[in-house]
Motif scaffolding. Sequence first.
Motif, short mmCIF file in Angstrom:
data_model
loop_
_atom_site.label_atom_id
_atom_site.label_comp_id
_atom_site.label_asym_id
_atom_site.label_seq_id
_atom_site.Cartn_x
_atom_site.Cartn_y
_atom_site.Cartn_z
N MET A 140 -1.91 20.47 73.48
CA MET A 140 -0.47 20.67 73.43
C MET A 140 -0.16 21.80 72.46
SD MET A 140 1.32 16.91 73.64
CE MET A 140 0.55 16.11 72.28
N SER A 141 0.82 22.61 72.83
CA SER A 141 1.37 23.60 71.91
C SER A 141 2.44 22.91 71.08
CB SER A 141 1.98 24.76 72.70
OG SER A 141 1.00 25.42 73.46
N ALA A 142 2.73 23.46 69.91
CA ALA A 142 3.79 22.90 69.07
C ALA A 142 5.08 22.79 69.89
CB ALA A 142 4.01 23.77 67.84
N GLY A 143 5.69 21.62 69.88
CA GLY A 143 6.92 21.38 70.65
C GLY A 143 6.69 20.71 71.98
N ASP A 144 5.45 20.75 72.53
CA ASP A 144 5.15 20.00 73.75
C ASP A 144 5.23 18.52 73.44
OD1 ASP A 144 4.63 22.31 75.20
OD2 ASP A 144 2.45 22.10 75.12
N TYR A 145 5.49 17.70 74.47
CA TYR A 145 5.53 16.26 74.21
C TYR A 145 4.74 15.50 75.27
CZ TYR A 145 9.26 16.16 77.76
OH TYR A 145 9.99 16.30 78.91
N ALA A 146 4.21 14.36 74.84
CA ALA A 146 3.45 13.47 75.71
C ALA A 146 4.17 12.13 75.80
CB ALA A 146 2.04 13.27 75.16
N GLN A 147 4.07 11.50 76.98
CA GLN A 147 4.64 10.17 77.19
C GLN A 147 3.67 9.34 77.99
OE1 GLN A 147 8.33 11.96 78.94
NE2 GLN A 147 9.34 10.25 77.89
N VAL A 148 3.79 8.03 77.85
CA VAL A 148 2.98 7.08 78.62
C VAL A 148 3.86 6.51 79.73
CG1 VAL A 148 1.73 4.90 78.56
CG2 VAL A 148 1.52 6.51 76.66
N TYR A 149 3.41 6.66 80.96
CA TYR A 149 4.11 6.14 82.13
C TYR A 149 3.31 4.94 82.63
CZ TYR A 149 6.67 6.20 86.56
OH TYR A 149 7.47 5.88 87.64
N ALA A 150 3.97 3.84 82.91
CA ALA A 150 3.27 2.64 83.35
C ALA A 150 3.97 2.02 84.55
CB ALA A 150 3.20 1.62 82.22
N SER A 151 3.18 1.34 85.35
CA SER A 151 3.73 0.60 86.49
C SER A 151 4.56 -0.57 85.98
CB SER A 151 2.59 0.10 87.38
OG SER A 151 1.76 -0.78 86.64
N ASP A 152 5.26 -1.20 86.88
CA ASP A 152 6.02 -2.41 86.52
C ASP A 152 5.04 -3.51 86.11
OD1 ASP A 152 6.24 -4.49 89.29
OD2 ASP A 152 5.15 -2.60 89.32
N GLY A 153 5.55 -4.52 85.44
CA GLY A 153 4.74 -5.68 85.11
C GLY A 153 3.94 -5.55 83.82
N MET A 154 4.22 -4.52 83.01
CA MET A 154 3.51 -4.39 81.73
C MET A 154 4.13 -5.36 80.72
SD MET A 154 1.03 -2.31 82.01
CE MET A 154 0.62 -2.20 80.29
N HIS A 155 3.27 -6.12 80.07
CA HIS A 155 3.71 -7.06 79.04
C HIS A 155 4.14 -6.27 77.81
CE1 HIS A 155 3.96 -10.99 77.27
NE2 HIS A 155 3.16 -10.64 76.27
N VAL A 156 5.30 -6.55 77.27
CA VAL A 156 5.84 -5.77 76.15
C VAL A 156 5.80 -6.59 74.86
CG1 VAL A 156 7.19 -4.16 77.50
CG2 VAL A 156 8.17 -6.36 76.94
N SER A 157 4.61 -6.70 74.31
CA SER A 157 4.42 -7.42 73.06
C SER A 157 3.46 -6.61 72.19
CB SER A 157 3.86 -8.81 73.33
OG SER A 157 2.57 -8.68 73.90
N ASN A 158 2.97 -7.24 71.14
CA ASN A 158 2.07 -6.57 70.20
C ASN A 158 0.80 -6.01 70.86
OD1 ASN A 158 3.78 -7.18 68.11
ND2 ASN A 158 2.72 -9.08 67.59
N GLU A 159 0.36 -6.59 71.96
CA GLU A 159 -0.86 -6.12 72.61
C GLU A 159 -0.69 -4.79 73.33
OE1 GLU A 159 -0.71 -10.53 72.41
OE2 GLU A 159 0.56 -9.11 73.42
N THR A 160 0.53 -4.40 73.60
CA THR A 160 0.80 -3.15 74.29
C THR A 160 1.13 -2.10 73.24
OG1 THR A 160 1.56 -4.35 76.23
CG2 THR A 160 2.23 -2.06 76.06
N ASN A 161 0.23 -1.12 73.08
CA ASN A 161 0.43 -0.15 72.01
C ASN A 161 -0.03 1.24 72.38
OD1 ASN A 161 -2.49 0.01 71.00
ND2 ASN A 161 -2.08 -2.18 70.87
N LEU A 162 0.35 2.19 71.53
CA LEU A 162 0.07 3.60 71.70
C LEU A 162 -0.51 4.15 70.41
CD1 LEU A 162 0.49 6.42 73.16
CD2 LEU A 162 2.70 6.46 72.01
N ILE A 163 -1.60 4.91 70.52
CA ILE A 163 -2.20 5.57 69.37
C ILE A 163 -2.38 7.04 69.73
CG2 ILE A 163 -4.25 5.74 67.90
CD1 ILE A 163 -4.70 2.72 68.52
N VAL A 164 -1.88 7.93 68.88
CA VAL A 164 -2.02 9.38 69.09
C VAL A 164 -2.44 10.01 67.77
CG1 VAL A 164 -0.93 11.52 69.85
CG2 VAL A 164 -0.15 9.35 70.80
#
Length: 171
Positions: A140-164
């Motif tokens: 990535m160049s400075a100012g570019d951004y990344a996102q995580v796209y997921a299908s439906d049905g993802m559990h939204v609790s402590n087990e779902t996380n992002l590390i960059v």
Amino acid sequence: SFWTTADGANSATERLRISSNGDLLYSQSAYNYACWYKSPTNSSSNAATTSAGFLTYGTALIANSNVYNTSNGRYTAPVDGLYHIRANGLVDNNAAAGGKYIQLYKNGSTYGSQIAYNTRLSEDSTNRYQLLSGTGIMFMSAGDYAQVYASDGMHVSNETNLIVYLIRATI
């Protein structure tokens, strides 16, 4: 040691040191540009995402230098470089049968192929969570951004996380 002088300053400040065994030591931890977030905030009443979309993580475990935006789920590169991105999650026990996936996006467009995929069978859909985890590397160049796209049905609790984190910056 590497020292710099700020504009108008009279004295130099140590910024970087290479130890006798070769370790790189930085004067401030804020410049590692790392983040670790958990618990996406886009959920329905059953604690799972109801449609495919960008995950927006709400709880910071490590949040140096304000590189992650909890409103839109964007990690914005502060410097040009190579970044490591990892998304972990669970397919919710209430998720419908079918293919479940995680994919990376860069500046709003698909980046590479899916980093995780799992086929959920109809007989798995009661009281059974399934792990969905993937890793990607993105320049990535400075100012570019990344996102995580997921299908439906993802559990939204402590087990779902992002590390960059920044692997290596470029000049």
